[in-house]
Design an enzyme around this catalytic site. Sequence first.
Site, PDB file in Angstrom:
ATOM      1  N   ASP A  24      -7.156  14.875 -46.233  1.00  0.00           N
ATOM      2  CA  ASP A  24      -6.085  15.188 -44.939  1.00  0.00           C
ATOM      3  C   ASP A  24      -6.841  13.334 -44.141  1.00  0.00           C
ATOM      4  O   ASP A  24      -6.309  13.865 -42.694  1.00  0.00           O
ATOM      5  CB  ASP A  24      -6.902  16.309 -44.360  1.00  0.00           C
ATOM      6  CG  ASP A  24      -6.250  17.673 -45.041  1.00  0.00           C
ATOM      7  OD1 ASP A  24      -5.219  17.324 -45.661  1.00  0.00           O
ATOM      8  OD2 ASP A  24      -6.870  18.751 -45.124  1.00  0.00           O
TER       9      ASP A  24
ATOM     10  N   ASP B 114      -1.898  22.484 -43.682  1.00  0.00           N
ATOM     11  CA  ASP B 114      -2.857  22.519 -44.620  1.00  0.00           C
ATOM     12  C   ASP B 114      -2.638  24.370 -45.205  1.00  0.00           C
ATOM     13  O   ASP B 114      -2.277  25.630 -44.125  1.00  0.00           O
ATOM     14  CB  ASP B 114      -3.900  22.499 -44.598  1.00  0.00           C
ATOM     15  CG  ASP B 114      -4.929  22.477 -46.287  1.00  0.00           C
ATOM     16  OD1 ASP B 114      -3.886  22.493 -47.110  1.00  0.00           O
ATOM     17  OD2 ASP B 114      -5.969  22.071 -45.950  1.00  0.00           O
TER      18      ASP B 114
ATOM     19  N   THR C  73      -5.493  13.145   2.295  1.00  0.00           N
ATOM     20  CA  THR C  73      -4.920  13.585   2.566  1.00  0.00           C
ATOM     21  C   THR C  73      -4.158  13.915   1.306  1.00  0.00           C
ATOM     22  O   THR C  73      -3.818  15.532   1.488  1.00  0.00           O
ATOM     23  CB  THR C  73      -3.597  13.602   4.285  1.00  0.00           C
ATOM     24  OG1 THR C  73      -2.966  12.845   3.799  1.00  0.00           O
ATOM     25  CG2 THR C  73      -4.248  13.268   5.161  1.00  0.00           C
TER      26      THR C  73
ATOM     27  N   VAL D 182       1.131  -1.317  -0.381  1.00  0.00           N
ATOM     28  CA  VAL D 182       0.046   0.169   0.101  1.00  0.00           C
ATOM     29  C   VAL D 182       0.640   1.589  -0.009  1.00  0.00           C
ATOM     30  O   VAL D 182       0.576   2.112  -0.617  1.00  0.00           O
ATOM     31  CB  VAL D 182      -1.046  -0.145   1.138  1.00  0.00           C
ATOM     32  CG1 VAL D 182      -2.025   1.377   1.433  1.00  0.00           C
ATOM     33  CG2 VAL D 182      -2.416  -1.080   1.436  1.00  0.00           C
ATOM     34  N   ALA D 183       2.209   0.834   0.368  1.00  0.00           N
ATOM     35  CA  ALA D 183       2.519   2.348   0.531  1.00  0.00           C
ATOM     36  C   ALA D 183       3.307   3.126  -0.593  1.00  0.00           C
ATOM     37  O   ALA D 183       4.167   3.784  -1.035  1.00  0.00           O
ATOM     38  CB  ALA D 183       3.705   1.984   1.692  1.00  0.00           C
TER      39      ALA D 183
ATOM     40  N   ASP E 159      -8.188  20.074 -43.183  1.00  0.00           N
ATOM     41  CA  ASP E 159      -9.695  20.307 -43.525  1.00  0.00           C
ATOM     42  C   ASP E 159     -10.619  19.494 -44.012  1.00  0.00           C
ATOM     43  O   ASP E 159     -11.879  19.430 -44.270  1.00  0.00           O
ATOM     44  CB  ASP E 159     -10.058  21.641 -43.513  1.00  0.00           C
ATOM     45  CG  ASP E 159      -9.887  22.773 -44.690  1.00  0.00           C
ATOM     46  OD1 ASP E 159      -9.097  21.462 -45.329  1.00  0.00           O
ATOM     47  OD2 ASP E 159      -9.466  23.642 -45.141  1.00  0.00           O
TER      48      ASP E 159
ATOM     49  N   GLU F  54       6.771   7.142   3.418  1.00  0.00           N
ATOM     50  CA  GLU F  54       5.760   5.567   4.698  1.00  0.00           C
ATOM     51  C   GLU F  54       6.257   4.480   4.241  1.00  0.00           C
ATOM     52  O   GLU F  54       6.254   3.304   4.875  1.00  0.00           O
ATOM     53  CB  GLU F  54       4.894   6.114   3.103  1.00  0.00           C
ATOM     54  CG  GLU F  54       3.611   6.442   3.320  1.00  0.00           C
ATOM     55  CD  GLU F  54       2.850   7.127   2.467  1.00  0.00           C
ATOM     56  OE1 GLU F  54       2.900   5.698   1.281  1.00  0.00           O
ATOM     57  OE2 GLU F  54       1.902   7.536   2.091  1.00  0.00           O
TER      58      GLU F  54
ATOM     59  N   GLU G  39      -2.800   4.961  -5.287  1.00  0.00           N
ATOM     60  CA  GLU G  39      -3.192   4.734  -5.532  1.00  0.00           C
ATOM     61  C   GLU G  39      -4.484   5.915  -6.481  1.00  0.00           C
ATOM     62  O   GLU G  39      -5.340   5.625  -7.060  1.00  0.00           O
ATOM     63  CB  GLU G  39      -4.529   4.405  -4.496  1.00  0.00           C
ATOM     64  CG  GLU G  39      -4.474   2.844  -3.589  1.00  0.00           C
ATOM     65  CD  GLU G  39      -3.016   3.056  -2.490  1.00  0.00           C
ATOM     66  OE1 GLU G  39      -2.774   2.409  -2.175  1.00  0.00           O
ATOM     67  OE2 GLU G  39      -2.558   4.351  -2.837  1.00  0.00           O
TER      68      GLU G  39
END
Length: 865
Positions: free
Chosen positions: A594, A336, A689, A289-290, A590, A659, A294
Site C-alpha cells: 500500500d 482496504d 488584541t 502594516v494595516a 496496512d 485600519e 501578521e
Amino acid sequence: MTTHLKSKPAEVPAVDAREPVVRLLRDLRTTPAGLTAREAARRLQVSGPNALPSHGGRKWPLELGRQLVHPLALLLWVAGGLAWVAGTTNLAIAIAGVILLNGLLAFVQEQQAEKAVEALGKYLPDRAPVLRDGRVGHVPATELVPGDVLVLAEGNRIPADARLIDGTVDVDASMLTGESVPVTRMADAQDDASRPLDSPVLVFSGTVCVAGAAHAVVHATGRHTEIGRIASLSSRVGREESPLERQVRRVAWLIALVAVVVGIGFLPLGWLAGLSWSAAFVFAIGLLVANVPEGLLPTITLALAAGVRSMAKAGAVVKRLSAVETLGSTTVICTDKTGTLTRNEMSVEEVHPVGEPEPLTAALARCSTADVSASSGDPTELALLRYAGADAADLSARKALYPFDPRLKRMSTVDFVDGDLLVSTKGAPEQVLPRCAMPAAERARLLALVDEMAGRALRVLAVAGRRVATLPGSRDEAETDLTLLGLVGLVDPPRPEVAAAVADCHSAGIRVHVVTGDNGRTAAEIARRVGIGADRVISGEELAELPEPALDEALTANGEIVFSRAAPEDKLRIADALRDCGEVVAMTGDGVNDAPALRRADIGVAMGVGGTDVAKEAATVVLTDDNFATIVAGVREGRRVFDNVRKFVLYIFAHAVPEVLPFLLFAVSGGMIPLPLTVLQILAIDLGTETLPALALGREPAEPGLMGRRPRRRSEGVVTGRMLLRAWGIMGLLSGALVLGAFLAVLYAAGWHPGADVTSGALHAAYLQATTASFAAIVACQVGTAFAARTERVSLRSVGLATNRLLLGGIVFELVFAAALIYLPPLQALFGTAALPAWVVAMLLPMPVLVWGADELFRWATRRP
C-alpha cells in the site's frame, strides 16, 4: 579462457522464475546444492548487496531554506522588517522566531518520504540459512545472490525472491497481497496464476514462512525483488501541496500584492498631502502594516495543531498539520478490506450440523494443531477452537496426526477417547464429502449448500469422523468410509462500527471504494455487509486492460467499486485517476504493497495496530485503533478545522477595513484630517488584541449539519465572495464608519476643525485621545466581529453564546490588554495613547452589538428559503 570462465558465472542474466526448475537452475547457473562460497562472492560484486535502494542525503539546508521563503513567511518577514523600522525590536525578533519555528516544523514533516523507504528494510532478516559448498550455513542476508539456495522453515522471514525447488510451505504474504489467510506454496504445483504474486511456486522477500519446509533458489535480490520494486515506487512518488496549503499560498500572495500596491501607491499621496518624504514613508509603512495580517500563519498553524490533538484523542495520529484539513475535504475514500473493514480475525459465522451438534464440536476440538492460549497456529484453526470452547487439542489422547496437505485439502487425527479410537477429519467439502457414506441426493444437496455459503463470502469446511477398531495403517485407510458431522462457514467479520461509519460517509457525500488484494467475491460481500455499494467488481486483470478514459468513466459514474487482486501499481493508478478527475482522495492501507498509493493519495491513512511500519511511514494519518470509523471522525474534525480557518480569516480580514480607511481619509483630505491611527497602534491590534480571539475561533465547535454537507470542490478556496462581502462590505465598512465617527467626535468636542494643527498646543492632547478612541473603537468592533464570525450561516443562538469559553477568555484578555495600553502611563508613552473620558467609553459600548447585529441580519436574510 580462464578470464572467460571467471566472468561468465558472475554475470547472472534476468530469468523467468516461473519456468521449469531444471531450466531455471540452468539459467541461473546453479544446482540444488547451491553455489560455492567463492562463486557467491564473485556474484555479489556484480549483482550488489541484497538491500533496498538507498538515496543519498538530501540537501537539508536548501530544503529548510525553502520553508523560510514561501508566501506567508515572506509576509511575516515584511511585518518583522516593518516592526524593526518602527522601533519595536522585541516584536521583530518574536516574528522572526515564529517564522523559524514554522519552517522547522514543515521541514521535519517533509522527511517522511525517506523514512518510508528505510522502513522497508526492516522486513529483511539479518541472516539467512543457505546452501553453500553443499552445506547449510547462515550468511548475512545482504550477501545473498541470484543462484543461492535458501533453506526455508517455519518461522523464517524470507530474505529474497525465490522459486521453490522442493518441499511445501505456508506463507503469510499479507504484507504484499493483502490476503488475511496464509497461502500454500508447493515446489511441484502447476503454475497457472495470472500474476507472479499468486504463483504457487514463488515466495517473496519480506514474507514469513508459517508452516512447512522447503528449498528455494534465489532469482532476485535487492532492488529487483517485489519489495524492492515497491520501495522504488514509494521513493518516486512525491508529496504535493494539500488543498489548504494551496489556498493559503494564494491568499498570502493576494494579501502581499494588495499590501505592496497600497503601500507604494499611497507613498506619493502622503507627500502631496504635505508630509515630508520621511513622514510619507512612515505613512506607507502604516498602510502596509494595516494590510498584513501578521498573526495569520501562526493562527492557522495553531488551529491545525489543535485539530491534530483532537484527532489523536479520537484515535488518529496526524503526521502533517495540513492533513487535518485535507481529510475534511475528502470526496472519495479508497479502503482496504482486511483489518480495515474487517477484524482481521477469522470467526465461525455459520454451522450446519448433521444430527446432534456435540459430535461436530468435539471433532473440531480434536482435529487441530493450534493453541488459543498461546495465540499460535493457523487463524482458521484458532477460530474453530474458539467456537468449540477449547484452548487446544488434548495431545495425550492423540494417537496419530495426518497434517493438512495442500494437495488433499484436508487433515485428520486419531484420538483415544473413552475407550474408543476416533478419526476426526476436516477440510474442503469437495475433498471430504466424497469420502463420506451418504446417498447421492444428499451429497448433491450438501454441495449446493456449500456453493450458497461460498457465495456469501464464507470459507466452508466439512467435518467428518468415524470409530475404528485399531489404529489405521495409512492416511487413506483412516480417511475412508467417514460419517459427515456437519459444515462450518467461517469469515473475517466486519467491524461492528464500520456500517455506521460508512453511512456517515454517504450522508457527507463521500463515496467509498474498496481496493484490496483479496478475492473479489469475498471483498464484495464484506463491502455490502457494511453498506458499501459494491456496484461493480473489477479485478486486477480487468483493471490492467482498462484504458484511462474507461477507468475515469467508471470512477466518476454513480456507485461504488470493489477493486480486487489489486497490485501496488493498480492502487497507484486508481489514486492518480481519481485525483485527475478532481477528487480529493483518502487511501487506507496496512501492507507494504500500500505504501506507494498512500504516498500518492491526498491523504494516506495507515493502520497503527495491524499495519506495517512501511505503511505507517508512507501515510500522513495513522489510526491507533485500526478503526474505519475513526476516519469518519477525522473527516468531521477536518471539516470543522477548515470552517474555523475560514472563521478566523474572516475575523482578521474584517479589521483591515477600519485600519486602512483612516489612512485613505488622511490621503483623500490632503492632510486636512490627521492620521487617526499610529503604526504602533496597528501593530498592537494585529499582534495583541486580535490574536487570542482569532486562536479561539480555531477551536470553535462544529456547526449543526456539518456532516450533512457535500464535500467542497478541490478548487474552492479559503476566501470566497460571500466571506469578502461579510468581512469588507458589512462588518468592515460598518466598523470603519464607527471608528472614524469616534475619532472625529473626540476632535470636534475639543474644538478641532479640518486643517488645524494637532502636533502641538491644546489640540495635541485631544488628538492623542482621538487616536486612542480609534484604537478602542476597533477593539470594540473586534468583539462584535468575533461573535459574528462564529457561524457561517446559522444564528449565534443555534451554537450558544457561551459554548466557546476560549473565545470569551480571549475577549476578556483583549479588553484588558486594550485598557492597559490606554490607561497605564508607561504604555501610553510607548503607543501614543491617552485616557478616555466616560462619554467616549459610553459611545464604544454599543459598537460590538451593532457589528454583530448587522452580520446576523445578513445571515438571516441569506438563509431564508
